[in-house]
Design an enzyme around this catalytic site. Structure first.
Site, PDB file in Angstrom:
ATOM      1  CB  CYS A   1      -0.381  -3.789   8.496  1.00  0.00           C
ATOM      2  SG  CYS A   1       0.773  -2.659   7.710  1.00  0.00           S
TER       3      CYS A   1
ATOM      4  CB  CYS B   1      -0.833  -0.182   4.990  1.00  0.00           C
ATOM      5  SG  CYS B   1       0.916  -1.071   4.408  1.00  0.00           S
TER       6      CYS B   1
ATOM      7  CD  GLU C   1      -1.436  -2.335   2.067  1.00  0.00           C
ATOM      8  OE1 GLU C   1      -2.691  -3.282   2.385  1.00  0.00           O
ATOM      9  OE2 GLU C   1      -0.265  -2.595   1.813  1.00  0.00           O
TER      10      GLU C   1
END
Length: 181
Positions: free
Chosen positions: A108, A111, A80
């Site tokens: 996560c 990101c 990302e």
């Protein structure tokens, strides 16, 4: 708000009714498939981990990213983040407002923060953080750490130079070259 699947069971919201229907637009399905394809290709090529992302504006992919953590020796080179960096270069702007991100996996904490900072309009994802954890990519410890006070965290946080700490912000407020973001 943290994704329910990444929260400890006692902090999860109640699930929607079993008869609730979640629809995915046909284009979003194709963009998700592209993110998954990138992730698989990344693993098969040996270039990095099983994560892929695309950024879309007005129905067109403007940037792609794959996990490059090991290839670049950069712990922030998640798919990302790589896609966000590429999209910002394409747009010549640090804001990706008006764009959406499609990822092979639920973002996560790193990101997710980058997505918010980039001002993306929407996140579409395929796999959950629980599926990532089963494959060895478990970010729950970070979610848990973020919910703790600074004093309770496992990584010590020590503040210093308190009297001088405001100087950069004063300079920023007074700068005629300041670009708000």
């Amino acid at each position: 708000m943290l994704p329910d699947a990444c929260l400890l069971p006692e902090r999860r919201r109640k699930s929607p009714p079993k008869d609730a229907v979640v629809t995915i637009e046909p284009l979003s399905t194709e963009f998700l498939r592209e993110a998954i394809r990138l992730a698989v290709e990344n693993v098969e090529s040996g270039r990095g981990g099983p994560f892929g992302a695309v950024i879309v504006r007005e129905g067109l992919i403007i940037a792609r990213g794959t996990n490059q953590v090991t290839a670049l020796r950069d712990p922030t080179a998640h798919a990302e983040v790589v896609a966000i960096r590429a999209a910002c270069q394409v747009r010549h702007d640090f804001s990706l407002a008006g764009c959406e991100i499609y990822t092979s996996c639920e973002p996560c904490p790193l990101c997710l923060a980058a997505i918010y900072w980039a001002h993306l309009d929407r996140i579409h994802y395929a796999a959950t953080c629980d599926q990532a954890a089963e494959a060895g990519f478990d970010d729950r410890v970070i979610y848990e750490e973020l919910s703790k006070s600074k004093q309770e965290r496992n990584l010590p946080m020590l503040q210093g130079l308190i009297a001088e700490a405001a100087a950069p912000f004063q300079a920023w407020r007074q700068s005629p070259n300041r670009i708000p973001y």
